[in-house]
Design a protein around this motif. Structure first.
Motif, PDB file in Angstrom:
ATOM      1  N   SER A 183      15.186  83.452  57.268  1.00  0.00           N
ATOM      2  CA  SER A 183      15.827  82.585  56.266  1.00  0.00           C
ATOM      3  C   SER A 183      15.025  81.326  56.011  1.00  0.00           C
ATOM      4  CB  SER A 183      17.226  82.197  56.747  1.00  0.00           C
ATOM      5  OG  SER A 183      17.159  81.579  58.018  1.00  0.00           O
ATOM      6  N   CYS A 184      13.823  81.499  55.445  1.00  0.00           N
ATOM      7  CA  CYS A 184      12.986  80.318  55.259  1.00  0.00           C
ATOM      8  C   CYS A 184      12.424  80.191  53.852  1.00  0.00           C
ATOM      9  CB  CYS A 184      11.843  80.311  56.257  1.00  0.00           C
ATOM     10  SG  CYS A 184      10.786  81.749  56.175  1.00  0.00           S
ATOM     11  N   SER A 187      11.997  78.698  50.191  1.00  0.00           N
ATOM     12  CA  SER A 187      12.153  77.286  49.864  1.00  0.00           C
ATOM     13  C   SER A 187      12.630  77.062  48.445  1.00  0.00           C
ATOM     14  CB  SER A 187      10.833  76.558  50.061  1.00  0.00           C
ATOM     15  OG  SER A 187       9.885  77.003  49.124  1.00  0.00           O
ATOM     16  N   LEU A 203       4.656  77.729  54.887  1.00  0.00           N
ATOM     17  CA  LEU A 203       5.385  76.829  55.780  1.00  0.00           C
ATOM     18  C   LEU A 203       4.847  76.946  57.198  1.00  0.00           C
ATOM     19  CD1 LEU A 203       9.055  77.687  54.703  1.00  0.00           C
ATOM     20  CD2 LEU A 203       7.631  75.828  53.842  1.00  0.00           C
ATOM     21  N   LYS A 214       5.988  77.496  60.413  1.00  0.00           N
ATOM     22  CA  LYS A 214       7.261  78.070  60.865  1.00  0.00           C
ATOM     23  C   LYS A 214       7.219  78.198  62.382  1.00  0.00           C
ATOM     24  CE  LYS A 214      10.002  82.265  60.155  1.00  0.00           C
ATOM     25  NZ  LYS A 214       9.964  83.584  59.492  1.00  0.00           N
ATOM     26  N   PHE A 224       9.286  74.737  58.538  1.00  0.00           N
ATOM     27  CA  PHE A 224      10.524  75.433  58.876  1.00  0.00           C
ATOM     28  C   PHE A 224      10.693  75.301  60.380  1.00  0.00           C
ATOM     29  CE2 PHE A 224      12.761  79.074  60.580  1.00  0.00           C
ATOM     30  CZ  PHE A 224      13.895  79.127  59.786  1.00  0.00           C
ATOM     31  N   SER A 260      13.134  75.595  63.809  1.00  0.00           N
ATOM     32  CA  SER A 260      14.300  76.086  64.513  1.00  0.00           C
ATOM     33  C   SER A 260      14.090  75.801  66.001  1.00  0.00           C
ATOM     34  CB  SER A 260      14.487  77.592  64.266  1.00  0.00           C
ATOM     35  OG  SER A 260      15.672  78.059  64.877  1.00  0.00           O
ATOM     36  N   TYR A 288       8.116  70.008  51.915  1.00  0.00           N
ATOM     37  CA  TYR A 288       9.365  70.731  52.097  1.00  0.00           C
ATOM     38  C   TYR A 288       9.753  70.768  53.577  1.00  0.00           C
ATOM     39  CZ  TYR A 288      12.643  74.626  51.830  1.00  0.00           C
ATOM     40  OH  TYR A 288      13.752  75.422  51.915  1.00  0.00           O
ATOM     41  N   HIS A 322      12.761  72.578  56.031  1.00  0.00           N
ATOM     42  CA  HIS A 322      13.931  73.442  56.228  1.00  0.00           C
ATOM     43  C   HIS A 322      14.291  73.368  57.714  1.00  0.00           C
ATOM     44  CE1 HIS A 322      15.922  77.655  55.573  1.00  0.00           C
ATOM     45  NE2 HIS A 322      16.569  76.955  56.481  1.00  0.00           N
ATOM     46  N   LYS A 373      16.822  74.568  60.773  1.00  0.00           N
ATOM     47  CA  LYS A 373      17.845  75.481  61.263  1.00  0.00           C
ATOM     48  C   LYS A 373      18.791  74.656  62.134  1.00  0.00           C
ATOM     49  CE  LYS A 373      18.152  79.125  60.599  1.00  0.00           C
ATOM     50  NZ  LYS A 373      17.422  80.242  61.188  1.00  0.00           N
ATOM     51  N   ARG A 419      16.519  71.983  52.806  1.00  0.00           N
ATOM     52  CA  ARG A 419      17.512  73.056  52.982  1.00  0.00           C
ATOM     53  C   ARG A 419      17.908  73.115  54.449  1.00  0.00           C
ATOM     54  NH1 ARG A 419      17.085  79.157  50.670  1.00  0.00           N
ATOM     55  NH2 ARG A 419      17.674  78.042  48.777  1.00  0.00           N
ATOM     56  N   SER A 436      20.163  75.603  57.316  1.00  0.00           N
ATOM     57  CA  SER A 436      20.693  76.962  57.490  1.00  0.00           C
ATOM     58  C   SER A 436      21.349  77.083  58.855  1.00  0.00           C
ATOM     59  CB  SER A 436      19.585  78.013  57.340  1.00  0.00           C
ATOM     60  OG  SER A 436      18.544  77.778  58.255  1.00  0.00           O
TER      61      SER A 436
END
Length: 418
Positions: free
Chosen positions: A22-23, A25, A60, A62, A111, A113, A143, A145, A147, A166, A168
């Motif tokens: 779920s990454c 953008s 990203l 990640k 991203f 998490s 950007y 994101h 988690k 974002r 999530s």
């Protein structure tokens, strides 16, 4: 315990993050740091690793902050009982990596998490600190994101939303029973409650921005989730039903489907093999029918294939819209020059852009098949289902072999072909 270099940590924690899908953008605001004197932009291009739904290439960084975890979710390779190699970044190390990679044009954003360490609040504080250091201390305009952790304090989630494009929260599995069985430290109702809180906060922020451009942003790209497919015995009807309830109930931007990957030393409660990847693909297609084509779950799943255990699954051989059309031939053929938008969207092979082009073009002339070919490029799949000024399918709809004729034919891939 040996001291790991930054490169060794990166190798471990980037690999550990690959299971999270779920990454994407899409949906963020355009932001540039030209005015602030910092660095970064959400609109630039770089080395691409994935494509957002809006067609924009994104790259990203990640990673996980750490793959240590106090939870023992059976499907997760980073569960507390797993024997994987562990590592952890500090917040400043992640900030330095992000800025270094961005300046080298390797990435366009982050991203992030993490496994749960010490407590959900402590872990969430560290994640928020990374975003704060990037946005506030370094004026990073790229950007981000994040988690988020549903068990964390709501104030921490609010702070995360101020810095991230974002947010999530992973719902993990389609049913609460499966969550209780495979992820005993997590709670389906609590996850949905936190999602609902995020959804309301995002809606409030958007409303405030309409009245004042000075109102603070809050996760402008919305919030998303990921659902693991094939780790439990939920069928596709259950999966799509859960997605629909999340779209309508908590205002999710998107549900990502991730096929279960068998992990080392797995529990006997997990399946020994991964589901076919095409199942994940068909679920994505069905998800688009739910969100953009006006279909309901019952319409998609009525008449679907039933396995020996009575579970309903999407047809893996053909896309869900074609499957629905073949099961409901009484609705066809559709007159391209007269049908409303809702019925045009149900024609196999006709997408949203094609429908809008047809609606616009037919205001000026009655359309012929060559016009449809010009507007939609490929009409082979839709031919049995449409009528134009100079085309009628005749008896093609009644052809007993129509399914076989329209199903994609298997082809042998060529490693050395052009």
């Amino acid at each position: 315990m040996p001291v790991l270099t930054r490169a060794e940590k990166l190798e471990i924690l980037a690999d550990a993050a690959k299971y999270d899908a779920s990454c994407a953008s899409s949906g963020s605001v355009k932001r540039s740091s030209l005015a602030s004197g910092g660095i970064g932009s959400t609109t630039g291009m770089g080395i691409c690793h994935s494509y957002a739904p809006d067609g924009r290439c994104i790259s990203l960084l990640k990673i996980l902050m750490t793959n240590y975890c106090m939870f023992d979710c059976l499907y997760c390779i980073n569960r507390s009982s797993s024997n994987v190699r562990r590592a952890a970044f500090t917040a400043q190390e992640i900030v330095d990596l992000t800025l270094d990679f961005y300046k080298r044009n390797y990435i366009e954003g982050l991203f992030l998490s993490s496994g749960i360490i010490r407590s959900p609040d402590y872990t969430m504080e560290q994640i928020v600190e990374v975003a704060r250091l990037l946005r506030v201390e370094n004026k990073f305009g790229g950007y981000i994101h994040l988690k988020t952790i549903p068990e964390a304090d709501p104030d921490l989630l609010t702070r995360a939303g101020r810095y991230a494009d974002r947010l999530s929260i992973n719902i993990e599995l389609p049913s609460d029973d499966s969550i209780d069985r495979l992820a005993p430290e997590k709670s389906g109702p609590h996850i949905r409650k936190t999602m609902g809180t995020l959804g309301r906060r995002i809606s409030e922020a958007r409303a405030e921005r309409k009245t004042s451009r000075k109102a603070p942003l809050f996760s402008p790209g919305g919030h998303s989730t990921q659902m693991i497919i094939g780790a439990d015995n939920s069928d596709d009807g259950k999966i799509l039903g859960t997605s629909t309830s999340l779209y309508k109930g908590v205002g999710l931007k998107r549900v990502y489907y991730s096929a279960f990957s068998p992990i080392p030393d797995a529990s006997s409660q997990l399946p020994p093999a991964a589901p076919p990847l095409v199942r994940e693909h068909r679920l994505y297609q069905a998800d688009w029918l739910l969100r953009f084509y006006g279909f309901g779950v019952d319409e998609i799943m009525t008449g679907a294939k039933v396995d020996e255990a009575g579970r309903r699954h999407l047809d893996l051989a053909i896309d869900p819209k074609l499957a629905w059309a073949l099961r409901n031939r009484e609705h066809f053929p559709i007159d391209i020059n007269r049908a409303d938008k809702a019925m045009l969207l149900r024609v196999p092979g006709l997408g949203v852009r094609g429908v809008l082009a047809i609606l616009k073009a037919r205001r000026f002339a009655s359309l012929k098949l060559t016009d449809i070919e010009t507007l939609c490029r490929n009409v082979s799949k839709m031919l049995p289902f449409i009528v134009t000024r100079d085309w009628t399918p005749g008896s093609r709809l009644d052809d007993a072999n129509l399914y076989a004729r329209l199903a994609p034919q298997p082809t042998q891939l060529n490693l050395f072909g052009a």
